[in-house]
Design a protein around this motif. Structure first.
Motif, PDB file in Angstrom:
ATOM      1  N   PHE A 161      60.233 -28.829  82.113  1.00  0.00           N
ATOM      2  CA  PHE A 161      60.427 -30.244  82.400  1.00  0.00           C
ATOM      3  C   PHE A 161      59.191 -31.049  82.017  1.00  0.00           C
ATOM      4  O   PHE A 161      59.287 -32.079  81.361  1.00  0.00           O
ATOM      5  N   TRP A 162      58.026 -30.589  82.432  1.00  0.00           N
ATOM      6  CA  TRP A 162      56.799 -31.366  82.207  1.00  0.00           C
ATOM      7  C   TRP A 162      56.450 -31.457  80.731  1.00  0.00           C
ATOM      8  O   TRP A 162      55.970 -32.488  80.267  1.00  0.00           O
ATOM      9  N   LYS A 163      56.703 -30.401  79.979  1.00  0.00           N
ATOM     10  CA  LYS A 163      56.403 -30.424  78.546  1.00  0.00           C
ATOM     11  C   LYS A 163      57.322 -31.413  77.816  1.00  0.00           C
ATOM     12  O   LYS A 163      56.861 -32.249  77.035  1.00  0.00           O
ATOM     13  N   VAL A 164      58.619 -31.325  78.081  1.00  0.00           N
ATOM     14  CA  VAL A 164      59.586 -32.173  77.384  1.00  0.00           C
ATOM     15  C   VAL A 164      59.479 -33.625  77.839  1.00  0.00           C
ATOM     16  O   VAL A 164      59.411 -34.543  77.016  1.00  0.00           O
ATOM     17  N   SER A 165      59.452 -33.850  79.142  1.00  0.00           N
ATOM     18  CA  SER A 165      59.356 -35.231  79.628  1.00  0.00           C
ATOM     19  C   SER A 165      58.011 -35.844  79.250  1.00  0.00           C
ATOM     20  O   SER A 165      57.935 -37.027  78.920  1.00  0.00           O
ATOM     21  N   GLY A 166      56.966 -35.041  79.239  1.00  0.00           N
ATOM     22  CA  GLY A 166      55.645 -35.535  78.833  1.00  0.00           C
ATOM     23  C   GLY A 166      55.615 -35.932  77.368  1.00  0.00           C
ATOM     24  O   GLY A 166      55.018 -36.943  76.991  1.00  0.00           O
TER      25      GLY A 166
ATOM     26  N   PRO B  38      68.472 -51.500  67.322  1.00  0.00           N
ATOM     27  CA  PRO B  38      68.163 -50.979  65.986  1.00  0.00           C
ATOM     28  C   PRO B  38      66.718 -50.501  65.835  1.00  0.00           C
ATOM     29  O   PRO B  38      66.264 -50.206  64.738  1.00  0.00           O
ATOM     30  N   ASP B  39      65.987 -50.413  66.928  1.00  0.00           N
ATOM     31  CA  ASP B  39      64.566 -50.096  66.874  1.00  0.00           C
ATOM     32  C   ASP B  39      64.335 -48.591  66.757  1.00  0.00           C
ATOM     33  O   ASP B  39      65.250 -47.789  66.938  1.00  0.00           O
ATOM     34  N   LYS B  40      63.102 -48.228  66.521  1.00  0.00           N
ATOM     35  CA  LYS B  40      62.725 -46.829  66.365  1.00  0.00           C
ATOM     36  C   LYS B  40      62.940 -46.012  67.633  1.00  0.00           C
ATOM     37  O   LYS B  40      63.019 -44.794  67.592  1.00  0.00           O
ATOM     38  N   THR B  41      63.051 -46.655  68.784  1.00  0.00           N
ATOM     39  CA  THR B  41      63.257 -45.941  70.032  1.00  0.00           C
ATOM     40  C   THR B  41      64.580 -45.201  70.049  1.00  0.00           C
ATOM     41  O   THR B  41      64.659 -44.080  70.536  1.00  0.00           O
ATOM     42  N   ALA B  42      65.628 -45.826  69.532  1.00  0.00           N
ATOM     43  CA  ALA B  42      66.924 -45.152  69.476  1.00  0.00           C
ATOM     44  C   ALA B  42      66.818 -43.901  68.607  1.00  0.00           C
ATOM     45  O   ALA B  42      67.369 -42.851  68.945  1.00  0.00           O
ATOM     46  N   LEU B  43      66.091 -43.995  67.503  1.00  0.00           N
ATOM     47  CA  LEU B  43      65.878 -42.842  66.635  1.00  0.00           C
ATOM     48  C   LEU B  43      65.074 -41.763  67.357  1.00  0.00           C
ATOM     49  O   LEU B  43      65.417 -40.583  67.303  1.00  0.00           O
ATOM     50  N   ALA B  44      64.007 -42.164  68.034  1.00  0.00           N
ATOM     51  CA  ALA B  44      63.183 -41.196  68.756  1.00  0.00           C
ATOM     52  C   ALA B  44      64.002 -40.491  69.832  1.00  0.00           C
ATOM     53  O   ALA B  44      63.917 -39.266  69.989  1.00  0.00           O
ATOM     54  N   GLY B  45      64.815 -41.249  70.563  1.00  0.00           N
ATOM     55  CA  GLY B  45      65.677 -40.646  71.576  1.00  0.00           C
ATOM     56  C   GLY B  45      66.684 -39.697  70.965  1.00  0.00           C
ATOM     57  O   GLY B  45      66.947 -38.615  71.498  1.00  0.00           O
ATOM     58  N   LEU B  46      67.254 -40.079  69.829  1.00  0.00           N
ATOM     59  CA  LEU B  46      68.219 -39.234  69.145  1.00  0.00           C
ATOM     60  C   LEU B  46      67.566 -37.924  68.717  1.00  0.00           C
ATOM     61  O   LEU B  46      68.118 -36.846  68.938  1.00  0.00           O
ATOM     62  N   VAL B  47      66.378 -38.011  68.121  1.00  0.00           N
ATOM     63  CA  VAL B  47      65.675 -36.810  67.656  1.00  0.00           C
ATOM     64  C   VAL B  47      65.326 -35.912  68.839  1.00  0.00           C
ATOM     65  O   VAL B  47      65.594 -34.705  68.821  1.00  0.00           O
ATOM     66  N   LEU B  48      64.755 -36.476  69.876  1.00  0.00           N
ATOM     67  CA  LEU B  48      64.394 -35.675  71.042  1.00  0.00           C
ATOM     68  C   LEU B  48      65.637 -35.099  71.717  1.00  0.00           C
ATOM     69  O   LEU B  48      65.620 -33.964  72.206  1.00  0.00           O
ATOM     70  N   GLY B  49      66.718 -35.875  71.741  1.00  0.00           N
ATOM     71  CA  GLY B  49      67.959 -35.430  72.355  1.00  0.00           C
ATOM     72  C   GLY B  49      68.607 -34.259  71.641  1.00  0.00           C
ATOM     73  O   GLY B  49      69.340 -33.483  72.251  1.00  0.00           O
ATOM     74  N   THR B  50      68.363 -34.114  70.344  1.00  0.00           N
ATOM     75  CA  THR B  50      68.916 -32.972  69.615  1.00  0.00           C
ATOM     76  C   THR B  50      68.117 -31.704  69.870  1.00  0.00           C
ATOM     77  O   THR B  50      68.622 -30.606  69.656  1.00  0.00           O
ATOM     78  N   ARG B  51      66.904 -31.837  70.325  1.00  0.00           N
ATOM     79  CA  ARG B  51      66.014 -30.687  70.413  1.00  0.00           C
ATOM     80  C   ARG B  51      65.761 -30.195  71.831  1.00  0.00           C
ATOM     81  O   ARG B  51      65.383 -29.041  72.018  1.00  0.00           O
ATOM     82  N   TYR B  52      65.898 -31.056  72.802  1.00  0.00           N
ATOM     83  CA  TYR B  52      65.537 -30.695  74.168  1.00  0.00           C
ATOM     84  C   TYR B  52      66.608 -31.108  75.166  1.00  0.00           C
ATOM     85  O   TYR B  52      67.512 -31.873  74.837  1.00  0.00           O
ATOM     86  N   ARG B  53      66.472 -30.636  76.381  1.00  0.00           N
ATOM     87  CA  ARG B  53      67.412 -30.982  77.453  1.00  0.00           C
ATOM     88  C   ARG B  53      67.394 -32.499  77.665  1.00  0.00           C
ATOM     89  O   ARG B  53      66.344 -33.102  77.879  1.00  0.00           O
ATOM     90  N   ALA B  54      68.578 -33.102  77.613  1.00  0.00           N
ATOM     91  CA  ALA B  54      68.701 -34.565  77.662  1.00  0.00           C
ATOM     92  C   ALA B  54      68.091 -35.163  78.921  1.00  0.00           C
ATOM     93  O   ALA B  54      67.412 -36.185  78.864  1.00  0.00           O
ATOM     94  N   SER B  55      68.294 -34.542  80.061  1.00  0.00           N
ATOM     95  CA  SER B  55      67.765 -35.107  81.312  1.00  0.00           C
ATOM     96  C   SER B  55      66.244 -35.111  81.323  1.00  0.00           C
ATOM     97  O   SER B  55      65.619 -36.042  81.835  1.00  0.00           O
ATOM     98  N   TYR B  56      65.630 -34.097  80.735  1.00  0.00           N
ATOM     99  CA  TYR B  56      64.169 -34.046  80.668  1.00  0.00           C
ATOM    100  C   TYR B  56      63.633 -35.137  79.743  1.00  0.00           C
ATOM    101  O   TYR B  56      62.656 -35.811  80.048  1.00  0.00           O
ATOM    102  N   VAL B  57      64.293 -35.281  78.596  1.00  0.00           N
ATOM    103  CA  VAL B  57      63.891 -36.320  77.642  1.00  0.00           C
ATOM    104  C   VAL B  57      64.023 -37.690  78.287  1.00  0.00           C
ATOM    105  O   VAL B  57      63.105 -38.512  78.232  1.00  0.00           O
ATOM    106  N   PHE B  58      65.169 -37.923  78.925  1.00  0.00           N
ATOM    107  CA  PHE B  58      65.399 -39.234  79.531  1.00  0.00           C
ATOM    108  C   PHE B  58      64.375 -39.534  80.623  1.00  0.00           C
ATOM    109  O   PHE B  58      63.908 -40.674  80.733  1.00  0.00           O
TER     110      PHE B  58
END
Length: 193
Positions: free
Chosen positions: A103-108, A20-40
């Motif tokens: 990759f570097w921009k999103v993963s960074g 239930p932490d903010k990390t799940a939210l941050a991952g969800l937000v980033l996952g909607t905007r960028y390539r999932a593998s780069y975010v992960f």
């Protein structure tokens, strides 16, 4: 030697605490905007750093000044909310093309967000305490990192699935409001701690 029992206990505790932490939210937000593998990749690297620090430092992390951690986290969330709210609508098509993002921009971006937002977080302190309790750094570290990666993966995948059913503009507005709330909450914690 890795203890499967310790690894499983740590995984369960950290997974449930982080879900239930903010990390799940941050991952969800980033996952909607960028390539999932780069975010992960970025998020996973940040969590690996956090777990390594927690295991190495043991329970010393509980002594860090929480006010500073909450203030920085609050400022980051407020900044993220402002960026989302001030984004022009004509940028939506660029956002929908993940191949346009390096990759570097999103993963960074994922790495820095998680690195700062999760520093001194409950799960990092729990991991430090578990490492001190079990005196088995490899098992504790493995259980904690697998739990954190699992929560991040669920958030990122959930973000991609959500984007297929809900307009990106609505997701962006809701995410901005949630980030605004988390930012205000973090700053409140910094002031009242």
């Amino acid at each position: 030697m890795i203890s499967l029992t310790v690894t499983a206990v740590v995984f369960g505790v950290v997974f449930l605490a982080e879900l239930p932490d903010k990390t799940a939210l941050a991952g969800l937000v980033l996952g909607t905007r960028y390539r999932a593998s780069y975010v992960f990749a970025g998020v996973a690297a940040a969590f690996a750093v956090h777990v390594a620090l927690a295991v190495a430092a043991g329970s010393v992390l509980t002594l860090l000044p929480q006010q500073i951690v909450h203030a920085v986290t609050g400022a980051l969330f407020l900044g993220g909310a402002a960026v989302l709210l001030l984004r022009k609508d004509d940028d939506e098509e660029e956002i929908r093309k993940p191949e346009d993002q390096s990759f570097w921009k999103v993963s960074g971006a994922g790495f820095m967000l998680i690195l700062v937002a999760e520093f001194g977080d409950l799960t990092q302190i729990m991991t430090a305490n578990l490492a001190a309790r079990y005196d088995d750094p490899l098992s504790v570290g493995l259980g904690a990192v697998l739990a954190l990666w699992s929560v991040a993966g669920l958030g990122i995948i959930g973000g991609k699935a959500l984007m297929k059913r809900v307009p990106l503009k609505l997701i962006t507005r809701i995410a901005a409001l949630l980030m605004l709330g988390l930012g205000v909450w973090s700053l409140w914690e910094a002031v009242t701690a």
